[in-house]
Every structure is written in C-alpha cells, then in structure tokens.
Design a protein around this motif. Structure first.
Motif, PDB file in Angstrom:
ATOM      1  N   GLU A 186       0.330 -13.861 -10.617  1.00  0.00           N
ATOM      2  CA  GLU A 186      -0.562 -13.216  -9.873  1.00  0.00           C
ATOM      3  C   GLU A 186      -0.151 -12.084  -8.936  1.00  0.00           C
ATOM      4  O   GLU A 186      -0.722 -11.275  -8.421  1.00  0.00           O
TER       5      GLU A 186
ATOM      6  N   GLU B 247       1.458  -8.412  -9.273  1.00  0.00           N
ATOM      7  CA  GLU B 247       1.516  -7.286 -10.239  1.00  0.00           C
ATOM      8  C   GLU B 247       2.836  -6.451  -9.977  1.00  0.00           C
ATOM      9  O   GLU B 247       3.134  -6.001  -8.792  1.00  0.00           O
TER      10      GLU B 247
ATOM     11  N   THR C  12       5.327  -3.177 -11.403  1.00  0.00           N
ATOM     12  CA  THR C  12       5.932  -2.195 -12.246  1.00  0.00           C
ATOM     13  C   THR C  12       7.396  -2.181 -12.299  1.00  0.00           C
ATOM     14  O   THR C  12       8.064  -1.644 -11.458  1.00  0.00           O
TER      15      THR C  12
ATOM     16  N   SER D 288      -4.202  -4.668  -0.278  1.00  0.00           N
ATOM     17  CA  SER D 288      -3.002  -5.082  -1.600  1.00  0.00           C
ATOM     18  C   SER D 288      -1.898  -4.584  -0.633  1.00  0.00           C
ATOM     19  O   SER D 288      -1.785  -3.696   0.390  1.00  0.00           O
TER      20      SER D 288
ATOM     21  N   ARG E  23       1.918  -3.328  -1.413  1.00  0.00           N
ATOM     22  CA  ARG E  23       2.857  -2.796  -2.626  1.00  0.00           C
ATOM     23  C   ARG E  23       4.106  -2.643  -1.943  1.00  0.00           C
ATOM     24  O   ARG E  23       4.556  -1.767  -1.174  1.00  0.00           O
TER      25      ARG E  23
ATOM     26  N   GLN F 120       8.413 -13.863 -14.307  1.00  0.00           N
ATOM     27  CA  GLN F 120       6.838 -13.794 -14.841  1.00  0.00           C
ATOM     28  C   GLN F 120       7.064 -13.832 -16.353  1.00  0.00           C
ATOM     29  O   GLN F 120       6.079 -14.541 -17.062  1.00  0.00           O
TER      30      GLN F 120
END
Length: 156
Positions: A71, A73, A75, A96, A98, A148
């Motif tokens: 869950e 995210e 990059t 969110s 980040r 992940q």
C-alpha cells in the motif's frame, strides 16, 4: 484490505518507540530531524509493513502510520541523472505524505545527501519539510522496493 489485527501489534510497538529509533527488528528507510532539531521524521520497514512517524523531538509522534508494503507507493531511482533519488508515499485518507531522499553523486568530497517530506492533499501542497543537514539516515537502495517485490511474489 489488511486486517486491523495484523497491523495493531506493529502499530503498538511503533507508538511506544522513542523518537528517532525504529522499532526493534525494523530497518530504517529515511529518518532525520527537522525544523532545527525541534521535530523528527522516521520511516522504517518492519517485516511486510512500512511505518511513518512525525512529531516533536523527544515525544511520541503526532502522526504514526503503519501500512502493508503493497500500500506504499514507491518511485525507485530510474538509473540516470546527477542524483540518485527515491521517494515513497503513505496515504492517510485524502492526505499523502511523500518521503524523499537524494544523493548528489558529483558533489565534491562526501556525496551531498538531502531528504524530507511533502504533505499533499490532491494537487495542493500543504507542507514541505526538509531534513536538517547532517541528520539524515537514508541510502540507496531502499529495502522497501525488495520488500514490495517479495510481497508481490508471495501473493502469486
């Protein structure tokens, strides 16, 4: 959807942990002090969960989140450019968080390391906090990507 019963023990350990100290057995992702040492950011990997904490230094977090790694995210660094960087994002309702870090590969002497957190609601940036220089615990590659990948393989 993850059962609250799976997250609750991890969350309880995380809340009880002192500032700037990942729970026992956890791996730091990106952690640092903020606002000239008056606040802290701490993200950790604990099994199949990633944790996020933000708060005043020396106190329990004002915000603590624990999410299954699937869950969160992420990059990963694309492998090009002057800087090695990665970011990952925790969601809490429509807000969110980040978390990011960057290493300037071509700086003189030690590589320049920067990090911080952006708080966003939709397209609106609510806050952007940079880590205090010299307090950052982060580095490439973050183990979150591998966690992940393992979680995805376990589901197949």
């Amino acid at each position: 959807m993850t059962s609250i019963f799976k997250i609750a023990p991890i969350f309880a350990v995380f809340i009880a942990a002192p500032a700037l100290s990942c729970p026992q057995g956890a791996t730091p992702l990106v952690s640092c002090s903020l606002k000239s040492g008056s606040a802290y950011l701490e993200t950790c990997l604990l099994g199949n969960f990633a944790t996020y904490a933000y708060g005043k230094t020396g106190q329990r977090p004002d915000l603590a989140l624990a999410r299954p790694v699937q869950e969160v995210e992420m990059t990963p660094w694309p492998g090009v450019g002057r800087s090695i960087w990665e970011d990952f994002q925790f969601r809490n309702g429509d807000v969110s968080y980040r978390v990011f870090y960057s290493i300037d590969r071509f700086s003189e002497g030690e590589p320049a390391l920067t990090a911080g957190v952006m708080v966003e609601k939709g397209e609106e940036t609510l806050a952007e906090l940079d880590c205090d220089p010299g307090t950052i615990d982060a580095g490439y590659p973050l183990p979150l990507w591998d966690a992940q990948e393992l979680a995805a393989q376990a589901r197949n």
